[in-house]
Design an enzyme around this catalytic site. Structure first.
Site, short mmCIF file in Angstrom:
data_model
loop_
_atom_site.label_atom_id
_atom_site.label_comp_id
_atom_site.label_asym_id
_atom_site.label_seq_id
_atom_site.Cartn_x
_atom_site.Cartn_y
_atom_site.Cartn_z
CB CYS A 191 -20.51 100.67 73.17
SG CYS A 191 -18.83 100.63 72.50
CB CYS A 235 -17.88 103.23 73.36
SG CYS A 235 -18.10 102.46 71.88
CG ASP A 236 -20.05 104.99 76.44
OD1 ASP A 236 -19.54 105.59 76.00
OD2 ASP A 236 -21.18 104.42 76.07
#
Ligand code: NAP
Length: 313
Positions: free
Chosen positions: A136, A139-140
């Site tokens: 992701c 997200c990261d």
């Protein structure tokens, strides 16, 4: 265990397909409950920029789009329950949805359980997940400011997320197993024209190595048959999806890859059981097609309930 009676429709899954089904079913006057075990919004919530959902000239995030869908479904009366489903029992007009805390009796079901990212299944993948291995970028990605990352895959997800990662990383390698990307042309052109992106063609990652965090990848070039090492701080894996069919896989007709087979009305092989979105066998997996599936499934379920009215208790 408490049994809660009298739902017309249970929607299983709170991504775009499930939420659209909720909007249509509840707006159509059906008593509708929607179950989601994790985050409302599904896979698309991990996409930062959705540019191709009709009706929004401005670029919205996957979270924003599905948050609007959720509010819309609730406005029409869809009840949302955030709980894991233990089992589904199919019995015409008297299906059972069981969670840890209750049993629900429902007349029809719409399966919108979506899909999850596939794994590469290589050395180091599991060990370094959360320590340099990610599925992701939304997200990261911000963790890799000024760093070097690799993205594995050549589809829309891989190439779009590689472009997204250039907002943070100083260098993004796309490692693809062929000499041609699968992503749509416009996305390909954007990536190939981005000076931070370099494509490593005809290559697969054999192993992910490091100490505490990811430090390098072992890459095998299928054309030259040579193995080399590539130093990276992170690796984002986008090699396709696997359908979430665990709740139904012995009960419903699936294709070879495990996607649910439906007809054009989104009806499965079981009367009163419909399916929608990424879990369904289809040619285009997008928010717009997921939402369309959900709408069709809810409409079809409503018609089916009407046709079977005299058989209902
Ligand atoms: P995908 O289209 O199935 O692409 C998967 C990619 O991973 C392919 O390039 C494939 O290579 C590669 N791959 C598969 N297994 C591999 C392995 N073991 N090792 C190395 N590479 C491997 O999956 P996706 O990109 O996640 O997209 C899924 C669906 O969502 C697609 O229908 C896509 O169009 C859609 N989507 C659309 C958008 C958008 O329109 N904005 C964004 C994201 C996703 P090959 O090419 O050689 O098969």
């Amino acid at each position: 265990m408490e049994t809660i009676q009298d739902y017309d429709i249970a929607v299983i899954g709170g991504g775009p397909a499930g939420l659209a089904a909720g909007v249509y079913a509840s707006r159509g006057g059906l008593k509708t409950v929607l179950f989601e075990k994790a985050l409302i919004g599904g896979q698309i919530t991990t996409t930062a920029d959705v540019e191709n959902y009709p009706g929004f000239e401005e670029t919205l995030s996957g979270f924003d789009i599905t948050d609007k869908m959720k509010k819309q479904a609730e406005k029409f009366g869809t009840e949302i329950i955030q709980e894991n489903i233990r089992s589904l029992k199919f019995e015409k007009l008297n299906n059972t949805v069981e969670t840890a805390s209750a049993k629900y009796k429902v007349k029809a079901i719409i399966l919108a359980t979506g899909a999850n990212p596939s794994k590469l299944g290589i050395e180091g993948e599991e060990k370094y997940t959360g320590r340099g291995v990610s599925y992701c970028a939304t997200c990261d990605g911000a963790l890799y400011r000024g760093k070097t990352v690799a993205v594995v895959g050549g589809g829309d997800s891989a190439v779009e997320e590689a472009i997204f990662l250039t907002k943070f990383a100083k260098k993004v390698y796309i490692i693809h197993r062929r000499d041609k990307l699968r992503a749509v042309k416009l996305t390909q052109e954007r990536a190939l024209g981005n000076e931070k992106i370099e494509v490593v063609w005809d290559s697969v990652v054999k192993a992910i190595k490091g100490t505490e965090y990811v430090e390098k990848l072992e890459i095998y070039n299928k054309k030259t048959q040579k193995t080399s090492e590539l130093s990276v701080d992170g690796i984002f894996i986008y090699v396709g999806i696997i359908p979430n069919n665990e709740l139904v896989n012995s009960q419903i007709k699936l294709d070879e890859q495990g996607f649910i087979i439906t007809n054009a009305s989104m009806h499965t092989n079981i009367p009163g059981i419909y399916a929608a979105g990424d879990v369904v066998q289809k040619i285009l997996r997008q928010v717009v097609t997921a939402a369309a599936d959900g709408a069709i499934a809810a409409f079809s379920a409503e018609k089916w309930l009407e046709e079977n009215k005299d058989k209902q208790s």
